[in-house]
Design a protein around this motif. Structure first.
Motif, PDB file in Angstrom:
ATOM      1  N   ILE A   1       0.964  -1.276   0.062  1.00  0.00           N
ATOM      2  CA  ILE A   1      -0.027  -0.184   0.126  1.00  0.00           C
ATOM      3  C   ILE A   1       1.083   1.121   0.080  1.00  0.00           C
ATOM      4  N   PHE A   2       0.437   2.211  -0.807  1.00  0.00           N
ATOM      5  CA  PHE A   2       1.707   3.171  -1.292  1.00  0.00           C
ATOM      6  C   PHE A   2       0.961   4.445  -1.298  1.00  0.00           C
ATOM      7  N   GLY A   3       0.767   5.353  -0.256  1.00  0.00           N
ATOM      8  CA  GLY A   3       0.148   6.465  -0.215  1.00  0.00           C
ATOM      9  C   GLY A   3       0.977   7.662  -0.036  1.00  0.00           C
ATOM     10  N   LEU A   4       0.936   8.396  -1.381  1.00  0.00           N
ATOM     11  CA  LEU A   4       1.899   9.457  -1.524  1.00  0.00           C
ATOM     12  C   LEU A   4       1.140  10.803  -1.314  1.00  0.00           C
ATOM     13  N   SER A   5       1.667  11.638  -0.500  1.00  0.00           N
ATOM     14  CA  SER A   5       0.844  12.928  -0.102  1.00  0.00           C
ATOM     15  C   SER A   5      -0.474  12.936   0.331  1.00  0.00           C
ATOM     16  N   GLY A   6      -0.718  12.052   1.192  1.00  0.00           N
ATOM     17  CA  GLY A   6      -2.268  11.793   1.634  1.00  0.00           C
ATOM     18  C   GLY A   6      -2.099  11.283   3.157  1.00  0.00           C
ATOM     19  N   GLY A   7      -3.412  11.161   3.858  1.00  0.00           N
ATOM     20  CA  GLY A   7      -3.649  10.473   5.189  1.00  0.00           C
ATOM     21  C   GLY A   7      -5.070  10.115   5.325  1.00  0.00           C
ATOM     22  N   LEU A   8      -5.346   9.435   6.234  1.00  0.00           N
ATOM     23  CA  LEU A   8      -6.744   8.908   6.648  1.00  0.00           C
ATOM     24  C   LEU A   8      -7.545  10.298   6.865  1.00  0.00           C
ATOM     25  N   ILE A   9      -8.845  10.190   6.338  1.00  0.00           N
ATOM     26  CA  ILE A   9     -10.018  10.996   6.100  1.00  0.00           C
ATOM     27  C   ILE A   9     -10.587  11.261   7.365  1.00  0.00           C
ATOM     28  N   GLY A  10     -10.921  12.547   7.473  1.00  0.00           N
ATOM     29  CA  GLY A  10     -11.747  13.013   8.724  1.00  0.00           C
ATOM     30  C   GLY A  10     -10.960  14.303   9.495  1.00  0.00           C
ATOM     31  N   PRO A  11     -11.670  14.839  10.441  1.00  0.00           N
ATOM     32  CA  PRO A  11     -11.261  15.798  11.288  1.00  0.00           C
ATOM     33  C   PRO A  11     -10.276  15.124  12.326  1.00  0.00           C
ATOM     34  N   ALA A  12      -9.653  15.921  13.075  1.00  0.00           N
ATOM     35  CA  ALA A  12      -8.609  15.468  13.998  1.00  0.00           C
ATOM     36  C   ALA A  12      -9.218  14.471  15.025  1.00  0.00           C
ATOM     37  N   GLU A  13     -10.512  14.960  15.604  1.00  0.00           N
ATOM     38  CA  GLU A  13     -11.052  13.986  16.582  1.00  0.00           C
ATOM     39  C   GLU A  13     -11.631  12.580  16.116  1.00  0.00           C
ATOM     40  N   THR A  14     -11.383  12.364  14.934  1.00  0.00           N
ATOM     41  CA  THR A  14     -12.050  11.261  14.462  1.00  0.00           C
ATOM     42  C   THR A  14     -11.638   9.962  14.928  1.00  0.00           C
ATOM     43  N   PRO A  15     -12.569   9.095  15.550  1.00  0.00           N
ATOM     44  CA  PRO A  15     -11.988   7.898  16.123  1.00  0.00           C
ATOM     45  C   PRO A  15     -11.772   6.964  15.045  1.00  0.00           C
ATOM     46  N   ARG A  16     -10.426   6.447  15.281  1.00  0.00           N
ATOM     47  CA  ARG A  16      -9.839   5.400  14.188  1.00  0.00           C
ATOM     48  C   ARG A  16     -10.143   4.065  14.674  1.00  0.00           C
ATOM     49  N   THR A  17     -11.327   3.603  14.827  1.00  0.00           N
ATOM     50  CA  THR A  17     -11.502   2.155  15.471  1.00  0.00           C
ATOM     51  C   THR A  17     -11.689   1.471  14.377  1.00  0.00           C
ATOM     52  N   TYR A  18     -10.811   1.396  13.599  1.00  0.00           N
ATOM     53  CA  TYR A  18     -10.804   0.279  12.196  1.00  0.00           C
ATOM     54  C   TYR A  18     -10.840  -1.141  12.852  1.00  0.00           C
ATOM     55  N   GLU A  19     -11.153  -2.158  12.081  1.00  0.00           N
ATOM     56  CA  GLU A  19     -11.032  -3.446  12.642  1.00  0.00           C
ATOM     57  C   GLU A  19     -10.100  -4.215  11.831  1.00  0.00           C
ATOM     58  N   GLY A  20      -9.588  -5.471  12.159  1.00  0.00           N
ATOM     59  CA  GLY A  20      -8.876  -6.087  11.092  1.00  0.00           C
ATOM     60  C   GLY A  20      -7.407  -5.929  11.118  1.00  0.00           C
ATOM     61  N   SER A  21      -6.525  -6.880  10.383  1.00  0.00           N
ATOM     62  CA  SER A  21      -5.168  -6.812  10.759  1.00  0.00           C
ATOM     63  C   SER A  21      -4.501  -6.717   9.076  1.00  0.00           C
ATOM     64  N   PHE A  22      -3.371  -6.158   9.176  1.00  0.00           N
ATOM     65  CA  PHE A  22      -2.613  -5.906   7.880  1.00  0.00           C
ATOM     66  C   PHE A  22      -1.708  -7.241   7.631  1.00  0.00           C
ATOM     67  N   SER A  23      -1.484  -7.956   8.665  1.00  0.00           N
ATOM     68  CA  SER A  23      -0.476  -9.208   8.738  1.00  0.00           C
ATOM     69  C   SER A  23       0.683  -8.682   7.892  1.00  0.00           C
ATOM     70  N   ASN A  24       1.363  -7.600   8.345  1.00  0.00           N
ATOM     71  CA  ASN A  24       2.818  -7.028   8.005  1.00  0.00           C
ATOM     72  C   ASN A  24       2.782  -6.561   6.574  1.00  0.00           C
ATOM     73  N   THR A  25       1.613  -6.164   6.061  1.00  0.00           N
ATOM     74  CA  THR A  25       1.627  -5.654   4.448  1.00  0.00           C
ATOM     75  C   THR A  25       2.497  -4.648   4.366  1.00  0.00           C
TER      76      THR A  25
END
Length: 216
Positions: free
Chosen positions: A126-150
């Motif tokens: 996964i290659f993110g160039l000039s970007g980041g996760l979406i939403g304002p600063a207080e966005t809860p980052r309660t994502y589930e799952g695992s990247f398994s060393n991706t």
């Protein structure tokens, strides 16, 4: 549906013949052809490249730092395009998750990173160039799952006019917490563009991925 998931362009090997595929996501005002032009810098020749194109060349209307609701319904439609593309690659072309790679620039990087965070799995890279996760600063980052060393690479200027470095570093921490092997690099005084060092890192991570132990 705002964005048409069938509005796509391809490059590299034919999808039927490739052993890897990279989904490339363009930025605001860009096009599928624009982002596909980066494919010529990818040294591994086993790739097919596929790029969706946003309606009116914009995935969502406002800054990615605004409240999520302000970018609806465009954002949800854009995320649906990512999901549709991945599903099609798996179902129609039999790509396994570790054979699927993601690359995005600017708005496309934000969209792509948000999609993979919500759908964390053992991707090829996964290659993110000039970007980041979406939403304002207080966005809860309660994502589930695992990247398994991706392997995940985040590259950005340390004073990007669109992407605060704090959001890049926050995204790095989120992905690391979710089990990804993250490389993040901030480039001093660099403009909002893609540089040669970033592409070198992408190629190194793709090459290094061949040594990654297979997961079942």
């Amino acid at each position: 549906m705002i964005h048409n998931p069938n509005n796509i362009r391809t490059a590299g090997k034919p999808l039927e013949e490739a052993t890897k595929v990279m989904i490339m996501v363009h930025g605001r005002g860009g096009s599928a052809s624009d982002i596909l032009s980066l494919s010529k810098y990818i040294q591994d020749k086993d790739f097919a490249f596929i790029a969706p194109e946003a309606q009116s060349n914009t995935w969502y209307p406002h800054s990615f730092l605004r409240p999520l609701a302000e970018n609806e319904p465009y954002l949800s439609s854009a995320l649906d395009v990512m999901a549709s593309l991945r599903a099609r690659l798996q179902a129609d072309f039999n790509f396994k998750l570790p054979q699927i790679y993601w690359l995005g620039f600017s708005q496309g990087a934000c969209l792509m990173l948000e999609y993979v965070a919500r759908n964390a799995m053992d991707y090829g890279g996964i290659f993110g160039l000039s970007g980041g996760l979406i939403g304002p600063a207080e966005t809860p980052r309660t994502y589930e799952g695992s990247f398994s060393n991706t392997p995940i690479f985040l590259g950005c200027s340390d004073q990007d006019s669109h992407v605060p470095k704090e959001r890049v570093l926050e995204s790095e921490n989120v992905f690391r917490r979710m089990g990804a092997d993250v490389t993040a690099k901030l480039y001093p005084n660099f403009p909002h563009t893609i540089n040669e060092d970033e592409l070198n890192i992408v190629n190194l991570l793709i090459a290094g991925d061949q040594q990654r132990p297979a997961t079942t």
